[in-house]
Design a protein around this motif. Sequence first.
Motif, PDB file in Angstrom:
ATOM      1  N   SER A 197       0.786  -1.079  -0.034  1.00  0.00           N
ATOM      2  CA  SER A 197      -0.017  -0.195   0.004  1.00  0.00           C
ATOM      3  C   SER A 197       0.903   1.108  -0.092  1.00  0.00           C
ATOM      4  CB  SER A 197      -0.904  -0.156   1.157  1.00  0.00           C
ATOM      5  OG  SER A 197      -1.228   1.195   1.539  1.00  0.00           O
ATOM      6  N   PRO A 198       0.434   2.275  -0.895  1.00  0.00           N
ATOM      7  CA  PRO A 198       1.253   3.587  -0.845  1.00  0.00           C
ATOM      8  C   PRO A 198       0.988   4.324   0.091  1.00  0.00           C
ATOM      9  CG  PRO A 198      -0.489   3.543  -2.621  1.00  0.00           C
ATOM     10  CD  PRO A 198      -0.348   2.383  -1.893  1.00  0.00           C
ATOM     11  N   TYR A 199      -0.088   4.072   1.060  1.00  0.00           N
ATOM     12  CA  TYR A 199      -0.389   5.096   1.941  1.00  0.00           C
ATOM     13  C   TYR A 199      -0.036   4.601   3.340  1.00  0.00           C
ATOM     14  CZ  TYR A 199      -3.794   5.611  -1.793  1.00  0.00           C
ATOM     15  OH  TYR A 199      -4.437   5.708  -3.037  1.00  0.00           O
ATOM     16  N   ARG A 200       0.467   5.556   4.018  1.00  0.00           N
ATOM     17  CA  ARG A 200       0.745   5.365   5.644  1.00  0.00           C
ATOM     18  C   ARG A 200       0.709   6.763   6.245  1.00  0.00           C
ATOM     19  NH1 ARG A 200       6.009   6.869   6.766  1.00  0.00           N
ATOM     20  NH2 ARG A 200       6.108   5.351   8.462  1.00  0.00           N
ATOM     21  N   THR A 201       0.875   6.546   7.567  1.00  0.00           N
ATOM     22  CA  THR A 201       0.924   7.783   8.275  1.00  0.00           C
ATOM     23  C   THR A 201       1.863   7.654   9.418  1.00  0.00           C
ATOM     24  OG1 THR A 201      -0.629   6.823  10.364  1.00  0.00           O
ATOM     25  CG2 THR A 201      -1.704   8.059   8.396  1.00  0.00           C
ATOM     26  N   PRO A 202       2.339   8.650  10.229  1.00  0.00           N
ATOM     27  CA  PRO A 202       3.395   8.446  11.137  1.00  0.00           C
ATOM     28  C   PRO A 202       3.201   7.295  12.224  1.00  0.00           C
ATOM     29  CG  PRO A 202       2.934  10.886  10.568  1.00  0.00           C
ATOM     30  CD  PRO A 202       2.013  10.096  10.091  1.00  0.00           C
ATOM     31  N   MET A 203       1.854   7.169  12.354  1.00  0.00           N
ATOM     32  CA  MET A 203       1.387   6.203  13.453  1.00  0.00           C
ATOM     33  C   MET A 203       1.425   4.586  13.027  1.00  0.00           C
ATOM     34  SD  MET A 203       1.134   7.990  15.959  1.00  0.00           S
ATOM     35  CE  MET A 203       0.341   6.783  17.135  1.00  0.00           C
ATOM     36  N   THR A 204       1.936   4.626  11.671  1.00  0.00           N
ATOM     37  CA  THR A 204       1.965   3.139  10.949  1.00  0.00           C
ATOM     38  C   THR A 204       3.237   2.637  11.751  1.00  0.00           C
ATOM     39  OG1 THR A 204       0.982   3.907   8.968  1.00  0.00           O
ATOM     40  CG2 THR A 204       2.152   1.914   8.992  1.00  0.00           C
ATOM     41  N   ASN A 205       4.264   2.803  11.927  1.00  0.00           N
ATOM     42  CA  ASN A 205       5.262   2.070  12.652  1.00  0.00           C
ATOM     43  C   ASN A 205       4.910   1.597  14.108  1.00  0.00           C
ATOM     44  OD1 ASN A 205       6.920   2.433  10.253  1.00  0.00           O
ATOM     45  ND2 ASN A 205       7.754   4.122  11.118  1.00  0.00           N
ATOM     46  N   THR A 206       4.294   2.535  14.564  1.00  0.00           N
ATOM     47  CA  THR A 206       3.678   2.321  16.130  1.00  0.00           C
ATOM     48  C   THR A 206       2.759   1.095  16.267  1.00  0.00           C
ATOM     49  OG1 THR A 206       4.223   4.585  16.841  1.00  0.00           O
ATOM     50  CG2 THR A 206       2.711   3.106  18.271  1.00  0.00           C
TER      51      THR A 206
END
Length: 286
Positions: A235-244
Amino acid sequence: MSRSNDPEYTSDQDAAESNGAAKLGSIYVKEAEKYDKSLVESWRSDMDGMLIFAGLFSASLTAFLVESYSSLTANSADTTVQLLTQISHQLSAMANNTTYTPLAQEPFKPATSSLVCNLLWFISLGLSLACALIATLLKQWAQDFLHRANMRSSPVARARVYSYLYDGLKRFKIHVIVDLIPALLHGALFFFFAGLIAFLLPVNELMVAIVATILGLAIGTYMFLTILPLVASNSPYRTPMTNTFWKLYEQVNNAWRPMDCHQDLVTSPIENMLYEAQKPAPSRED
């Protein structure tokens, strides 16, 4: 006499090893410099955008705060009206030869909605300014990183410096700070909309419902984009909270999986994407 004891042979061997190390160092420096410059440039462009947005957002939010902050203190016009009313009643009582006892004035208490609104907006302003400060510092750190990496002219020395400094980036988790900056800005936006709901609450219920619906849709979309890379690794979508969320997801999975089935090598969504990309897939082979 053995050739290994021959001074000329030993000198030639050392020269060959030195030349080999220099060539290897040159190749490493070239690739490392290319990667580091690309990384730093991406940080700079991201930080420039964050600084512009944070500046505009802070200026707009300040205008709202100037309007809402007045609701936390007593209105001087209302206080003047109360004093004039008391004076008028006292004069009337004196004219009628009666006694006038002024009523005790209760201390001013701001409305709960005003307190909540200003609290949320001040938190939002603080997060926005913190985002701008950290973004400015990160640009300085990135520039200093490239400067220190190019302080030595020897390819071997530069290769060691590049390796040492990049190890420092990983050790002190500067990538976490890079992800923290947009997270702060996103949090500031959510606090702003929440404060806007509190600000409009005593004004009009329809406006509150509209803003609350927009905020609910924004939060839902944000959570969907956060979790989507955990389900679809390409998926090309992510947010800064994805890694968390990925770390929490892995901890829950490891807690339920047998010990011999733990996948300790996959530690981030990026590594999971690389792992999934290596698997054979008929759709990509056609």
